[in-house]
Structure formats: C-alpha cells, structure tokens
Design a protein around this motif. Sequence first.
Motif, short mmCIF file in Angstrom:
data_model
loop_
_atom_site.label_atom_id
_atom_site.label_comp_id
_atom_site.label_asym_id
_atom_site.label_seq_id
_atom_site.Cartn_x
_atom_site.Cartn_y
_atom_site.Cartn_z
N GLY A 513 0.81 -1.22 0.00
CA GLY A 513 0.00 0.00 0.00
C GLY A 513 0.84 1.26 0.00
N ALA A 514 1.91 1.25 0.81
CA ALA A 514 2.78 2.43 0.86
C ALA A 514 3.46 2.66 -0.49
CB ALA A 514 3.83 2.24 1.96
N GLY A 515 3.87 1.59 -1.15
CA GLY A 515 4.49 1.71 -2.47
C GLY A 515 3.51 2.29 -3.49
N LEU A 516 2.26 1.80 -3.46
CA LEU A 516 1.24 2.32 -4.38
C LEU A 516 0.97 3.79 -4.12
CD1 LEU A 516 -1.35 -0.61 -4.52
CD2 LEU A 516 -0.17 0.40 -6.47
N GLN A 517 0.91 4.17 -2.84
CA GLN A 517 0.64 5.57 -2.52
C GLN A 517 1.79 6.47 -2.96
OE1 GLN A 517 -0.45 5.53 1.63
NE2 GLN A 517 -2.61 5.53 1.12
N SER A 518 3.02 5.98 -2.85
CA SER A 518 4.17 6.76 -3.32
C SER A 518 4.10 6.95 -4.83
CB SER A 518 5.47 6.07 -2.94
OG SER A 518 5.63 6.05 -1.55
N LEU A 519 3.74 5.89 -5.53
CA LEU A 519 3.64 5.99 -6.99
C LEU A 519 2.42 6.82 -7.42
CD1 LEU A 519 4.60 2.38 -8.17
CD2 LEU A 519 5.93 4.46 -8.39
N THR A 520 1.47 6.99 -6.51
CA THR A 520 0.33 7.86 -6.80
C THR A 520 0.66 9.32 -6.52
OG1 THR A 520 -1.16 6.06 -6.17
CG2 THR A 520 -2.11 8.27 -6.29
N GLY A 521 1.33 9.57 -5.38
CA GLY A 521 1.59 10.94 -4.96
C GLY A 521 2.71 11.62 -5.70
N ALA A 522 3.80 10.87 -5.97
CA ALA A 522 4.97 11.50 -6.60
C ALA A 522 4.67 12.10 -7.97
CB ALA A 522 6.11 10.48 -6.68
N PRO A 523 3.97 11.38 -8.88
CA PRO A 523 3.68 11.99 -10.19
C PRO A 523 2.83 13.26 -10.08
CG PRO A 523 3.30 9.62 -10.28
CD PRO A 523 3.49 9.98 -8.85
N ARG A 524 1.89 13.27 -9.11
CA ARG A 524 1.06 14.47 -8.96
C ARG A 524 1.88 15.66 -8.45
NH1 ARG A 524 -1.87 10.52 -9.31
NH2 ARG A 524 -3.95 10.62 -10.19
N LEU A 525 2.84 15.37 -7.59
CA LEU A 525 3.72 16.43 -7.13
C LEU A 525 4.54 17.00 -8.29
CD1 LEU A 525 4.94 18.06 -4.81
CD2 LEU A 525 6.50 16.18 -4.40
N LYS A 545 -3.40 12.31 -19.30
CA LYS A 545 -4.56 11.78 -20.02
C LYS A 545 -5.67 12.82 -20.06
CE LYS A 545 -5.13 7.96 -17.61
NZ LYS A 545 -5.62 6.61 -17.22
N ALA A 546 -6.75 12.47 -20.73
CA ALA A 546 -7.87 13.40 -20.89
C ALA A 546 -8.44 13.83 -19.54
CB ALA A 546 -8.96 12.77 -21.75
N ASN A 547 -8.40 12.94 -18.55
CA ASN A 547 -8.95 13.27 -17.23
C ASN A 547 -7.90 13.89 -16.32
OD1 ASN A 547 -7.41 10.99 -16.85
ND2 ASN A 547 -8.83 10.03 -15.42
N GLY A 548 -6.77 14.26 -16.89
CA GLY A 548 -5.75 14.94 -16.09
C GLY A 548 -4.76 14.02 -15.41
N GLU A 549 -4.90 12.72 -15.59
CA GLU A 549 -3.98 11.77 -14.96
C GLU A 549 -2.55 12.02 -15.47
OE1 GLU A 549 -3.96 8.89 -12.07
OE2 GLU A 549 -5.74 9.77 -12.95
N PRO A 550 -1.56 12.18 -14.58
CA PRO A 550 -0.20 12.55 -15.01
C PRO A 550 0.57 11.38 -15.61
CG PRO A 550 -0.27 12.32 -12.64
CD PRO A 550 -1.67 12.09 -13.11
N THR A 551 0.29 11.05 -16.86
CA THR A 551 0.88 9.87 -17.49
C THR A 551 2.39 9.99 -17.63
OG1 THR A 551 -1.15 9.78 -18.78
CG2 THR A 551 0.64 8.33 -19.47
N TRP A 552 2.85 11.13 -18.19
CA TRP A 552 4.30 11.30 -18.40
C TRP A 552 5.04 11.37 -17.07
CZ3 TRP A 552 5.92 10.07 -22.94
CH2 TRP A 552 5.09 10.28 -24.08
N ALA A 553 4.43 12.03 -16.10
CA ALA A 553 5.06 12.12 -14.78
C ALA A 553 5.16 10.73 -14.14
CB ALA A 553 4.25 13.06 -13.89
N LEU A 554 4.14 9.90 -14.34
CA LEU A 554 4.17 8.54 -13.81
C LEU A 554 5.30 7.73 -14.46
CD1 LEU A 554 2.92 6.26 -12.12
CD2 LEU A 554 1.34 5.82 -14.01
N LEU A 555 5.48 7.94 -15.76
CA LEU A 555 6.55 7.22 -16.48
C LEU A 555 7.92 7.61 -15.92
CD1 LEU A 555 7.14 5.30 -18.85
CD2 LEU A 555 7.31 7.30 -20.32
N LEU A 556 8.15 8.91 -15.73
CA LEU A 556 9.43 9.35 -15.17
C LEU A 556 9.62 8.83 -13.75
CD1 LEU A 556 11.97 11.17 -15.50
CD2 LEU A 556 10.66 13.02 -14.45
#
Length: 1082
Positions: A513-525, A545-556
């Motif tokens: 869960g902590a790993g998932l939350q880090s991968l969720t929070g870091a791209p948004r930051l 994405k169209a709904n604002g999901e930070p795709t490129w940030a998630l990739l980095l």
Amino acid sequence: MPTNFTVVPVGDGRKSSQEDSDDSNVLREEDEEAPGDGNPKESSPFINNTDNDKGTLYDGKNMALFEEEMDSNPMVSSLLSKLANYTNLTQGVREHEEADEEEGAKKKTVKSPQMGTFIGVYLPCLQNILGVILFLRMTWIVGTAGILEAFIIVAMCCSCTMLTAISMSAIATNGVVPAGGSYYMISRSLGPEFGGAVGLCFYLGTTFAGAMYILGTIEILLTYIVPSAAIFKAEDKADEAEAMLNNMRVYGTCCLTLMALVVFVGVKYVNKLALVFLACVVLSILAIYAGVIKTIFEPPDFPVCLLGNRTLKNHGFDKCLKTDIIDNVTVTTKLWSLFCQSSDLNSTCDEYFNLNNVTEVQGIPGLTSGVISENMWSSYGPSDMLVEKNMASVAASDPTLDLNLPYVVNDIATFFTLLVGIYFPSVTGIMAGSNRSGDLRDAQRSIPIGTILAIATTTIIYLSCVVLFGACIEGVVLRDKFGDSVKRNLVIGTLSWPSPWVIVIGSFFSCCGAGLQSLTGAPRLLQAIARDGIVPFLEVFGHGKANGEPTWALLLTAMICETGILIASLDAVAPILSMFFLMCYLFVNLACALQTLLRTPNWRPRFKYYHWALSFLGMSLCLALMFISSWYYALVAMLIASCIYKYIEYRGAEKEWGDGIRGLSLNAARYALIRLEEAPPHTKNWRPQLLVLLNLDSELRVKHPRLLNFTTQLKAGKGLTIVGSVLKGTYLAKETEAKKAEQNIKTAMSAEKTKGFCHVVVSSNLRDGISHLIQSAGLGGMKHNTVLMAWPGTWKQSNDPLSWKNFIETVRETTAAHQALLVAKNVDNFPQQERLGEGTIDVWWIVHDGGMLMLLPFLLRQHKVWRKCKMRIFTVAQMDDNSIQMKKDLQMFLYHLRLDAEVEVVEMHDSDISAFTYEKTLVMEQRSQMLKQMQLSRTEREREAQLIHDKNTASHAALNDKPDATPERVHMTWTKEKLFTERNRNREPNASMGVRDLFNMKPEWESLNQSNVRRMHTAVKLNEVVVNKSQGAQLVLLNMPGPPKSQGGDENYMEFLEVLLEGLNRVLLVRGGGREVITIYS
C-alpha cells in the motif's frame, strides 16, 4: 481580538426625474482598465472577478458615488457572498477520481469537502509514518545500537519531525493551502527558486520511498513467505548475498511494473484499497503489543542454538545437539555434519566445534526475564562479524572464519550514523494530512491537530517498541537481521500474538500500500511543479490523459524508482531518501522561522503554538541529521538542490508569490542602505555609479542602445546602474506610454546585458524631468555619482533651441550636485560585443578632475571588448613648463597608481590667433544673433537670417580690395575643405603676416568678443593637437570644459565643444564631480 461589524441598511430615497438625470452625470469619465503588472495572482475571491460578475456588482442608486470603482473594488456584500461560496479543490486528485468513466474529460459535480481531523489527517499520517522500517529493521536497530542509543536515534528523528510539524502547522494555517503539501507551502513562503528545488527534492524522496517500499515488499516475500520462489540460487554461501540482490532486482522490477499499471488504470482503486492497508498496519501494531503482554505469562517457544557463544542459523538442522542417543546408540546429528567432514563420530571436525558445547536458549525470554540489562548497550562491528552472546567460550587457535559454517554474521558494517540514516524514513510521512487539505472540512483546524497527534502517537509507539523489544527478545536474535536463528521467521513476528503470520502478512500488505501511494503521490507532485512553470524543461510532465492523470510524470517516476530498485538493498536506499526528506523538512522550518522573524504583514497563522526558535532548532536538527546519516549523500543532495535552484533562477519563469526570501532581501537591502548612508565611500571604494540618460524616439524605443552597451563595458556588472528617461506631458495622460517606454528600456537593457534599474519620469518639460532624475534617482547610499549621456549630435539642425539648452543645463546641474559627467560623442560608432584588436585608449589630461580620466580607461580594460587596447596619457605643457620633468613626474604618479600607460607631454606654444579662428568666432556670433530672435515666427526667423547674411555679404564686397575676397567665408557653415585650406595657409612661413593683412582687411573682426576669440583659439589649437596624435585611437577621453557661468553665451559653448571634438571618431568627454576618485595608497 474579536472585531464587531454593524450592518447599516440604506434606504432607496425618492428622487425627482431631474435629480435622477443629475445622478446619471456623476463621475462620467470612465477609468481606463489598468494593465496587469505581469505577476500571477493567487486564486482568491478577492481578486478574480470575471466579466460575468461585473453586472451584479452594482445595482441601484445608493452607491452611485462608487460605481466607477466597482471593477477594481467590489461591494462588500458581493465580496462576502463570493467568500462564502469559495471552495478549494485538491490539486488534480478529486478531478481524476470523479472523471466520468465513459466520457473521460467530463467532470461530475464536485461535492464540498467533508473529511474531519481523524479520517482526513490523523489516519493518513499514521499509515504513512508506520511502515516497512518498523517491521523489517526496528529489532535489528535496537539490537545493534542497544536500547539507550536506539532510544536516542528515535528521539532525535521524532523530535525533528515534531518541530517540523509545528512549523508546517503554522504555515498551513496561514491562509488557504491548496493540495500540493510541502511544495506549495515552501514555494509560496520561500519563492519559486527554493520551492522548485525543495519540491523536486521532495519528489525524489517520495519516488525513492516507493522503491524502498517495493524492496521491503520483495524482501518479505522472498525471505519469509515463499523463499522457494527465488530465481537466483547461490551454490556457494559467499554468493548468497549477490543472488538475493539479483532476486530483489528482478522481482522488484516486476512489482514496480504491476504497481505502475494499477496507478495508470485508476487512482480510485488505490484509494479504495487504502482502508485495507491501514487496517493491516493497525492490526500488526496491536498484534505486537498483544504478544508483549502474553510474554509476561507465557513466552512463545522460539529456541536459539548457540555453539559456544556464537549464534547458529537454525534452518539446516532440526536438533540443537552434536550427538543424539537413538535406541541406546549414539549417533551424530545434522548439526555434526555441518561442522565435520563426515557423520562418523571419529571424523575431523572444526576446531571451535570440538572445543565448545552446544546450548539452546529461548529467543523470546519474556518481559520479566531481565534480558533488558544485556540489551542496554551497543554492539557495532564490521561486515561478516559473528553475532555472539555475552557468555564464556573457548577460542580456537585459528581465528579465521570459514564462511561455509552456519554462523549468523553481520551482512554490513554497522555504526551509529548508519542506523540514523536507515531509521529516519520510518518517521517520514508527516505531510500526508497537508496533502489532503482540499478534502478537509476545516483544514486550518484539522492539519495541526491531526498531524501533531499522529506524530505523538507514532513517537510513543516507536519509543515503547525500543524498550519492549529490548526487554522481551534475546540480544542475538535482535541482531539477527533476517531471523536465521529462529528458523527464518520475521524477528518482530516471533513476538506477536496470535501468530508470526499476522505481522508477515500485515507488513507485506502495508508495504504494498505504501508503495502504491508513493507511486500515486509523486507523479502528482511533479505535475504540480511542472504546471507552475518554474522549471521549463519539466513542462512536458504537466500534461497527461484526458482526465488529467499525469501519465508522463508517472513514467518518469517509474524510471527513477527503477534506479532505486536496481540498488536492491533496503539499507542502501533508505539513507538516500532520508536526505531528500530532511532537506524538505529543513526548508519548511526555515520558511516558518523566516516569516516569523520578518513579521510579514500577511503572516497571521491560526496555529499559535509556534516560535522562531523552535523552527530554527528543527532546521538545525534536520541539517545535523543529514550529515550524521551520510555526509557525502548530504553534499550530493545539497548539490542537486543548488543546481535546480540556480537553473530556476537563470531559466525559470519569473513568479511573484510574496515569498519570504523577497522579504529577507528587502530587510537586508534596507540594512545595507542604512549602513551605506552613514558615511560617503572612501576613495579606494569609489566607482562610477551611473545614471544613464536615454533619449527615446517617437515610438518610445531607445535611440542609442550602444550607450547601454558602453555602460555594461564600463561597469562589468559591478555597482549601481540607473537607466532613466523623460517623457513630456502629465502622468495621468502619459501613464500607458510611460509603462511602454519602461518596458522598451528594460528590453534594450536585457539585449545589451545591462544590469540595473529603469526609471521613466513624466514631466511638463524635459529639463525639469532630467533635473528630477539627477536629484532623486537612487535611494539612500545607493545613489548615482556619475551621469552618462549621449552628445546631442543634431543640435545645429534642430529648430528647437531646447535641444542644446537642456544639455547645457544638465551639465550645470551635475556640477551643482557634485556628480561626474560622461558625454559620449558618436556613441553609435562605439563597439558592441566584438573585441577590439590592437589599439589605444588615449587620455588627454588637460586639467585635474579628481582622477576620473585615469580610472575610466582602467575600468574599461577590465572588459573583454577593450582588454587588448593600450592606455596612452597625453598632457599639455605651456611655454613656461618643464616638459621633461612633467613627463617624469607623470610616469612616477602612474607607477604609484599601479596603472600601465604610455606618457607623452605635448607642448603648445603661444601663437597668433589665426584667421580661421576669427572666422569661426564670427560665424558663431552670427548664429547666436539669429538664435536670439527665437521668439519670432519661423518665417520671420528665416527672413532675419537671410537679412543678416545679405548685410554681411554686402559689407565684405565693399571693403575687400580683391574681387575674389571669398565672401562665402561668412556663411553659416564652415566646410571641411575650407578648414584644411585655412590650416595649411596658417602653417606657411608668412602666416603671421597674412593674419595681420587679413585683420586689416576685416574690420568687422574688431567688434568680436575677445573672450570668445580666445576660447575659439584654444578649441582650434587643442583640436589640431588631439587630431594629430589620436585620430587613430579606439577611444579618446578628454576633459570637458564647463559652460559659462552666465547663460548668455550658452550657444557659443556648444560651438566651442563642436570645434574641440571635430575630426575624432569615438570621444568620451569627462567632467569630474569635485572629489578624488583614485588614490596611490593601499
């Protein structure tokens, strides 16, 4: 202090139609819409009024007096209405979750935030703080450091986060904090440079935290749940560690890919699982405390096998015996075969095995066993050091250790500072509440209470765990990092109740869960930083994405996280993210301390239990922990932050967020200005602080941009430069033009790389405007001491006498103000950026002006454009001067000034005044006579000039005996051909005779002003000498003679200067400010 409001109703009085019509005429003039200042404004109901709102701002006649100000100053009722309806949304997350699944970008109606302190702040902080280090490394830290030092480590780290939380609470309650957590708080408190640098550090810390949680997940999986799933298996015991690292890399990469896909598919699935992960953490903590209580009555059975005082790995044998008796027959055990060459009783065995007996002790002796006294002290050691119990044993003669023997050893070298770095990530996560500020019912109340309570709770848990682990668990088991001595059980699991599997499964899901939350929070930051536009190369990561999901940030984020996974060791990754989090916390404390000390007017936190000393202590503790954990990681983190800071400063978009660093700069500037004003600068520190007076064309563009370039070359970025210009008119009418002119000047300054300030003044006339600039430009000790301007090259062609009168008045005013004056003639021919080759800078030192003429060439030669030019100094000797002694004295003077220059003394002998001089004087006075008629109309002025011309021509024709008496000599202009002809005639042997003849033939010369004739003579003779010596020089510096004290001869003064400078390409006229500016003393 409560403030009382009284609402007074205003009645709609009845008015006649006449009164109504009168009211409609009140303040008819429409205010022009003020252009923006270019600074982005914060989202606030006080500022952002859309066009649709303007119609509702004013209704009725009660406030007619204020109707024209409604656009900029809305009515209080309208403002309060907007304030009540103001909602603050989480930065991206709410919109992402509520995006319509079928249509993607279509948003649902956003509900008002409803979370309270417990659900919105306390539990998320608790979940983020308690994690992988507690379950996997806490027992090992307690065993290695001992209870006392482990207590100190925990207390230091928890104190650091508590102090940071106090500072964060103050910042978070000082107005509305949108989601974005620490990045938003730091950037708005310390400015975009610090905000971007620390925001990216926080992003890197969160990303590496994700890697650490994933490594923790895989370690639990491969060590405690399914060890058989390992892909790489070591044939030799020495290769076990490397095989384990490779397994971690492979499984970690797979786990990262899977988690990244889950985050990519939808954040809402992660948020739905958050409650499950939180439940795992809480149940695991309860299981530990339940197990501790159970050890008082019935300790669990986890025997530990010791050979002598050495701990054995308890998973290669079933009985802790060397031999066993089965059916009255003594047989060897599996343990025997591990230390001996065969299972026979008479086989050769390890020496230490033969000398020492095997004993079995309980791994969990219990809370009342008294083992706490043994675990009180530290047991640090190098890598591969044996884990030994403090008891007697017989040492072997050969101390070398056979790595194939089943001893429990240290996998890494241990020391106090290492443990600090490994432990600190277990206290991070305090920002979880502030990150959710947009979802809270009352963020300004919930964030401080929830965060501080969560830190207090976790601090109690950690400190109690240190004591309880040391009191319940055997020391050798505590130091056994992977539980080899207790049959590969998780050490903290052996203490738990009802089963070790509660902790194993709980910690596994907690880490997931902590790993998932880090991968969720870091791209948004990263997306928030990118959308702020302060780091240009990150702008691509603001898209998604169209709904604002930070795709490129998630990739980095996944790519950076992969680098942490390739390190593969939890103990190596933990100090890295410790650095980034500590740096982030350091700047949170700095922001609070700075705002408190500066007493910024907007600094009014609702949280009152803070003090700058606490923030400063927290900042110092963060810095100390950084260097305690790892000095080289600390330096690398600081270097990364510094590079980001300088990059944003150099390339980033300019933001004005009302940050504390700007306030600090203002305070420092005020202090420095007050200190500067205490005394004038010493001669050693004197340098030209320039006021550059620019002329603008009809389109408000800079006429002579080379003047700015020359300023850059003269200043080289040092000292003060104020670039000023004057617009004619009134400020109310010319406000827009003044701003445009200021922008154009700033653009020109940027293009010419001139660093300084711009000041455009609107005045009723140019003369007063320039006078105001000379008097008032600058502040306190930071005032200009030198005025730089261009020579008015078109003063003769201009029909307006003010063009040269303004120039002369400027010369007078600089003299009166004791300021130096530099006038650049032919400034458009000055070099721009191209380096000059071999050449000279010629200084004509006629009168002493405080040393300005000496200092300026030295300053110019510091710049690359003039560096290769040599300096030559010319001085003029009169008939009664000893020119040889003058040259020696001047060379000695330059030697003491440490200036390298060639010296030449030019002798000017007394000579008769030439006819050329008389002609120039006559032309000058005729022009003066014309200019005195300026009050006539232009047609009358032209007629008057023609009459004067005709009269002079007629008198010449009558008086000259020769028919070719060249009547054109009295024309208003003197051509270059005539100049050279007359000069050559003067150089002939009978020149003086010719002068007398000409004088006899020109009786009108007798009426000339003899003072003007002498001045013209000086100008002509000096010009001859200067042109002769310096015509090929790259730059000529010359003393500028002062204007006449009476204003009657101003136009003559311009003629004198024109004659003096004739035939020279680049000239800088220098007039000193009445003080010494160069000294021979050190």
